[in-house]
Design a protein around this motif. Structure first.
Motif, PDB file in Angstrom:
ATOM      1  N   GLN A  90       0.828  -1.204   0.000  1.00 35.47           N
ATOM      2  CA  GLN A  90       0.000   0.000   0.000  1.00 35.47           C
ATOM      3  C   GLN A  90       0.866   1.259   0.000  1.00 35.47           C
ATOM      4  O   GLN A  90       0.534   2.252  -0.666  1.00 35.47           O
ATOM      5  CB  GLN A  90      -0.927  -0.001   1.218  1.00 35.47           C
ATOM      6  CG  GLN A  90      -2.034  -1.035   1.131  1.00 35.47           C
ATOM      7  CD  GLN A  90      -2.869  -1.062   2.392  1.00 35.47           C
ATOM      8  OE1 GLN A  90      -2.338  -1.193   3.492  1.00 35.47           O
ATOM      9  NE2 GLN A  90      -4.172  -0.945   2.239  1.00 35.47           N
ATOM     10  N   ALA A  91       1.959   1.221   0.738  1.00 37.49           N
ATOM     11  CA  ALA A  91       2.869   2.370   0.757  1.00 37.49           C
ATOM     12  C   ALA A  91       3.474   2.583  -0.629  1.00 37.49           C
ATOM     13  O   ALA A  91       3.651   3.721  -1.078  1.00 37.49           O
ATOM     14  CB  ALA A  91       3.967   2.153   1.796  1.00 37.49           C
ATOM     15  N   VAL A  93       2.032   1.831  -3.418  1.00 43.91           N
ATOM     16  CA  VAL A  93       0.959   2.397  -4.244  1.00 43.91           C
ATOM     17  C   VAL A  93       0.914   3.913  -4.081  1.00 43.91           C
ATOM     18  O   VAL A  93       0.805   4.663  -5.057  1.00 43.91           O
ATOM     19  CB  VAL A  93      -0.405   1.771  -3.873  1.00 43.91           C
ATOM     20  CG1 VAL A  93      -1.546   2.538  -4.538  1.00 43.91           C
ATOM     21  CG2 VAL A  93      -0.452   0.305  -4.284  1.00 43.91           C
ATOM     22  N   LYS A  94       1.014   4.388  -2.840  1.00 49.03           N
ATOM     23  CA  LYS A  94       0.976   5.830  -2.576  1.00 49.03           C
ATOM     24  C   LYS A  94       2.162   6.546  -3.224  1.00 49.03           C
ATOM     25  O   LYS A  94       2.045   7.708  -3.619  1.00 49.03           O
ATOM     26  CB  LYS A  94       0.977   6.082  -1.073  1.00 49.03           C
ATOM     27  CG  LYS A  94      -0.312   5.642  -0.376  1.00 49.03           C
ATOM     28  CD  LYS A  94      -0.255   5.900   1.120  1.00 49.03           C
ATOM     29  CE  LYS A  94      -1.543   5.456   1.794  1.00 49.03           C
ATOM     30  NZ  LYS A  94      -1.493   5.665   3.262  1.00 49.03           N
ATOM     31  N   ARG A  95       3.292   5.852  -3.337  1.00 50.22           N
ATOM     32  CA  ARG A  95       4.480   6.457  -3.965  1.00 50.22           C
ATOM     33  C   ARG A  95       4.468   6.310  -5.480  1.00 50.22           C
ATOM     34  O   ARG A  95       5.380   6.780  -6.162  1.00 50.22           O
ATOM     35  CB  ARG A  95       5.756   5.816  -3.404  1.00 50.22           C
ATOM     36  CG  ARG A  95       5.984   6.054  -1.928  1.00 50.22           C
ATOM     37  CD  ARG A  95       7.406   5.686  -1.533  1.00 50.22           C
ATOM     38  NE  ARG A  95       7.723   4.287  -1.783  1.00 50.22           N
ATOM     39  CZ  ARG A  95       7.579   3.308  -0.904  1.00 50.22           C
ATOM     40  NH1 ARG A  95       7.091   3.579   0.309  1.00 50.22           N
ATOM     41  NH2 ARG A  95       7.911   2.060  -1.211  1.00 50.22           N
ATOM     42  N   ALA A 100      -2.385  -0.152  -7.692  1.00 47.02           N
ATOM     43  CA  ALA A 100      -3.364  -0.519  -6.659  1.00 47.02           C
ATOM     44  C   ALA A 100      -4.153  -1.761  -7.052  1.00 47.02           C
ATOM     45  O   ALA A 100      -4.519  -2.573  -6.194  1.00 47.02           O
ATOM     46  CB  ALA A 100      -4.311   0.654  -6.404  1.00 47.02           C
TER      47      ALA A 100
END
Length: 406
Positions: A90-91, A93-95, A100
């Motif tokens: 998930q981290a 994905v944020k970067r 996702a």
């Protein structure tokens, strides 16, 4: 509250349910002394179950990741590391380092095959022998080498997390599996014309159950879209002249389309980012004709606004778009007698229309270079050579081989 359904092979406190207040399924789970509830935004039960599993893994990752400690005298079990691995994904994905959409796929592989085999093993018990045995078991299920390889990649993510966090000191040797490319293949000009012709002739014809029963779709979706759609022949022509992936079609709106009229006439498609590519795609001129006819038809039906979708604008749950068109397209191929790819026997799908667009440009597009084609199609020269152009033969471009300098 009605229709409470527990999720098989998951804790009994994870359930989906319907209420009279909403037509959407909801998920409820009791974790660490608190009940978590969330709308799943779908009326399809199978989709709700899949999303509930994802909800459970993500929520447990948030709540229990801090419980995974560095390696101590007792090696943790393989399953114990999954929440922290998901949190790490998930981290990423944020970067912008990880898609996702790949997290649910990762969790599905874990839940269906990997955890039942490795879940209760401690990390220091899993070595080359155990990994080879798992790979052999998967191969015995008649799965493709690509599928087995993808499962091994998922396992490697868990070991990479464990090694990076000093939970294990050494990574085990992984068995090697050779993956052979099996391109879907393209259509010939004659096959392409047959598909367009049949799509126009069979509008409104019901798709036989044999072509739709393999998909887990709700009866409502099947009832509304289980016939040849009036836009299907436009979709076929648009993709063959547009180079986009089927996944782009799901979210393509009128606001993403610009008609350019100058020395050349074409569409500029400012599509949402896919596979880390965000540059516009330009189409061939025939796509302009298709778009203008499609837009005029949709305006008559009350659509065609900037935020309306180009294809099946009435379908709210967009993840079903390719499933719906998939039924119809496979039925068309059956009617035309062209289901198999003569070059390698692979079943052709809507994705083959993208292959067709590439192949036609390489065959009939003059002296186009692969880099230009790759950039416009949001891919790489390597991928064109490995997949899109894999079925081309030297004889197909005999004019270029026989040509002389002037």
């Amino acid at each position: 509250m009605a229709s409470i359904t527990p999720i098989a092979n998951y804790p009994s406190k994870l359930r989906i349910f319907l209420t009279n207040a909403s037509r959407y399924w909801q998920v409820r789970c009791y974790l660490k002394g608190r009940t978590y509830t969330q709308s799943l935004k779908t009326t399809n039960k199978q989709a709700a179950i899949s999303q509930a599993k994802q909800f459970f893994h993500i929520k447990t990752a948030e709540l229990y990741a801090d419980k995974i400690q560095a390696r101590s005298d007792r090696s943790p079990k393989f399953a114990d590391l999954l929440p922290a691995v998901v949190q790490g994904l998930q981290a990423r994905v944020k970067r912008g380092e990880f898609a996702a959409a790949n997290i649910p796929i990762f969790l599905q592989r874990m839940h269906n095959s990997i955890l039942p085999y490795f879940g209760d093993m401690s990390m220091d018990q899993i070595g080359y022998k155990e990994l080879s045995a798992f790979m052999e078991m998967m191969s015995n299920r008649d799965l493709t080498a690509t599928t087995v390889h993808q499962h091994m990649v998922a396992i490697r993510k868990v070991f990479a997390h464990a090694h990076g966090n000093n939970i294990i000191q050494n990574l085990p040797k992984f068995p090697v599996i050779k993956v052979t490319d099996k391109p879907r293949g393209s259509f010939t000009v004659a096959e392409y014309r047959d598909l367009v012709r049949l799509a126009r002739q069979r509008i409104g014809e019901a798709v036989p159950q044999a072509f739709s029963k393999k998909y887990r779709s709700s009866s409502e979706i099947l009832e509304r879209h289980g016939v040849i759609n009036a836009d299907l022949h436009w979709l076929i022509r648009f993709m063959v002249n547009g180079f986009m992936r089927p996944g782009d079609i799901k979210f393509l709106k009128h606001k993403h389309v610009t008609i350019v009229r100058g020395k050349h006439i074409y569409l500029r498609l400012n599509l949402p980012e896919t596979k880390k590519h965000d540059k516009p795609i330009v189409t061939l001129q025939p796509a302009v004709f298709v778009y203008e006819r499609l837009l005029a038809k949709q305006k008559e039906e009350g659509y065609g606004r900037p935020d309306d979708y180009l294809f099946l604008p009435s379908l709210e749950e967009r993840r079903y778009l390719l499933v719906v068109y998939g039924w119809q397209f496979m039925y068309l191929q059956s009617l035309a007698g062209i289901e198999g790819n003569a070059a390698n026997g692979q079943t052709r799908t809507i994705y083959s229309l993208r292959h067709t667009a590439m192949t036609f440009r390489l065959l009939y597009g003059g002296k186009i270079d692969l880099l230009t084609l790759a950039r416009n199609a949001r891919t790489s020269v390597e991928m064109i050579e490995r997949f899109y152009a894999s079925n081309l033969t030297a004889e197909m471009n005999i004019d270029l081989l026989q040509g002389k300098r002037t």
